[in-house]
Design an enzyme around this catalytic site. Structure first.
Site, mmCIF file in Angstrom:
data_model
loop_
_atom_site.group_PDB
_atom_site.id
_atom_site.type_symbol
_atom_site.label_atom_id
_atom_site.label_comp_id
_atom_site.label_asym_id
_atom_site.label_seq_id
_atom_site.Cartn_x
_atom_site.Cartn_y
_atom_site.Cartn_z
ATOM 1 N N ASP A 97 -9.561 -4.907 -4.980
ATOM 2 C CA ASP A 97 -8.835 -4.056 -4.037
ATOM 3 C C ASP A 97 -9.378 -2.630 -4.121
ATOM 4 O OD1 ASP A 97 -7.009 -2.481 -2.646
ATOM 5 O OD2 ASP A 97 -5.291 -3.688 -3.242
ATOM 6 N N SER A 152 0.828 -1.201 0.000
ATOM 7 C CA SER A 152 0.000 0.000 0.000
ATOM 8 C C SER A 152 0.869 1.260 0.000
ATOM 9 C CB SER A 152 -0.939 -0.043 1.208
ATOM 10 O OG SER A 152 -1.959 0.899 1.111
ATOM 11 N N HIS A 156 -7.862 -5.505 -0.486
ATOM 12 C CA HIS A 156 -6.663 -4.861 0.051
ATOM 13 C C HIS A 156 -6.273 -5.477 1.394
ATOM 14 C CE1 HIS A 156 -3.772 -1.609 -0.414
ATOM 15 N NE2 HIS A 156 -3.970 -1.241 0.852
#
Length: 451
Positions: A381, A208, A412
């Protein structure tokens, strides 16, 4: 009816924004030491919270630190301190060798270092949430690598500075993604290479925001590109124009949020041991209804997971969120509002002119990222949807390939907690890595050929 529905939605969103930006949980001591809100918060933390935690039944790792968890799983662990050029003291955690290794040193081979950087408002605990055989940090250690876990400024482990007190000096919290990329990543990589005597990391893993800050650093400092053999980005959050979670509803309120910052002196948000987080944990961990509420909250951020282990859920709530600056959150919301782009922090036209020489914040040049990059992404995601990943692929200077997770429901959050993450993500990623060992006898001669 449509107008009523619109009003209701706006009201709900407004309340959610206020909840997310709850000021008393993050107030710096900028006013009188007799502030009744501060006194009430202190009373809660010292008296009520310990009693709450004693009556919550959950896994012991919920209350352990990252080093304690590593040791609890039977691995060696070291704690290191890194000082950045702007004075922040970052804590790195090292797993020098695997559980199956009888000793740390080998006279013939040296283990190559890998570095792992977590996502926004988290810590390196993200790499340890799952079972031992599914957590990336342990998998890499057992494959022969020297594993280093980074912690971004402002989180639970990196709440230190050579001059500022994070509880008293608002200046400590005056940072966004930019400073993490400009200072934290270069300082951490330099430290690891100096500590190990190696010229290159075998790999940098980013999850991320851990991807974004690497690209920021590598686009500014060419040497970083020469210090990493391969960068592997998991769920890369760079352009977030197609963000598909709760934060897109918060983005229109970013100016209100910044006003909150100024009015209440907010520097830190979502601290792990604050009142708001403690109450949330009480709700989420003491009843079945609370657990469902907690999962719903997580799904609004990380995406809905169709597989979610109760044990890992409790572990995660004990460590996440881990605190960060208000500007870090603002930077995410700004990126969404700007559309398909990857920009520096926006201070407003007047301050931008002073800082950047332009009214508009400049964009990071991703073509300058010449480290070989592999991206691993998922269709479901919400933080890194396919459209934003496709935008990123077109701009990276040395993209070597990408892997689409073979699960239509993978989100995610599944990069952190899915029971299938090792099968779908970690083992395919390990297959991309160079050898974990350097032959010591020819170590000096080998180094020039690793470029």
């Amino acid at each position: 009816m449509k107008e009523l529905h619109s009003t209701f939605v706006k009201t709900v969103i407004s309340l959610a924004v206020v909840f997310s930006f709850y000021p008393p949980d993050n107030l710096r001591e900028l006013w009188s030491p007799y502030n009744p809100v501060d006194q009430l918060q202190e009373w809660f933390l010292q008296t009520i919270k310990p009693n709450i935690e004693r009556h919550i039944t959950q896994d012991p790792e919920t209350f352990m630190t990252t080093p304690e968890i590593i040791a609890n799983r039977g691995y060696p662990v070291e704690i290191h301190q890194v000082v950045t050029d702007d004075g922040y003291i970052l804590e790195l955690h090292r797993i020098p060798y695997g559980q199956r290794d009888g000793h740390s040193h080998n006279s013939t081979f040296q283990r190559r270092a890998v570095f792992l950087q977590h996502g926004m408002m988290g810590t390196d605990h993200f790499w340890l949430v799952g079972s031992t055989n599914s957590s990336l940090a342990f998998i890499l250690a057992d494959h022969g690598f020297d594993v280093w876990l980074g912690n971004a400024r402002g989180n639970t482990y990196s709440r230190k500075h050579v001059s500022f007190n994070p509880d008293q000096d608002e200046a400590f919290w005056d940072f966004s993604w930019d400073e993490m990329g400009q200072y934290d990543i270069p300082a951490s990589i330099d430290y690891v290479l100096n500590a190990t005597g190696q010229e290159k990391l075998a790999a940098y893993f980013g999850y991320s925001l851990g991807c974004s800050v690497f690209f920021m650093g590598a686009s500014q400092y060419p040497r970083i590109n020469d210090q990493v053999d391969i960068m592997i980005g998991l769920g890369p959050t760079v352009s977030v124009a197609h963000l598909n979670n709760y934060f897109r509803y918060m983005a229109p309120f970013v100016n209100i949020y910044q006003l909150f910052q100024r009015l209440f002196g907010i520097g830190e948000v979502h601290t792990n041991d604050g009142v708001l987080h403690s109450v949330t944990r009480l709700i989420c961990e003491t009843s079945e209804f609370g657990a469902k509420f907690g999962r719903l909250w997580l799904s609004q951020i990380f995406g809905y997971s169709d597989v979610f282990d109760q044990l890992e859920y409790y572990r995660l709530l004990g460590h996440y969120p881990a605190g960060g600056s208000a500007n870090t959150m603002t930077h995410l919301l700004q990126n969404y509002n700007f559309g398909e782009s990857f920009l520096r922090f926006d201070f407003g036209a007047e301050k931008n002119m002073v800082r950047y020489g332009t009214a508009y914040p400049p964009e990071y040049n991703l073509t300058k990222v010449t480290t070989p990059v592999f991206l691993i992404h998922a269709d479901s995601d919400p933080f890194a949807p396919p459209e934003d990943v496709a935008w990123l692929k077109e701009r990276l200077g040395n993209l070597k390939g990408s892997l689409r997770v073979e699960s239509p429901s993978f989100t995610h959050g599944d990069f952190v907690w899915s029971p299938r993450v090792a099968e779908l993500v970690h083992f395919p990623a390990v297959d991309l890595l160079p050898s974990p060992f350097l032959y010591k006898k020819n170590y000096a001669q080998l180094q020039p050929h690793l470029h």
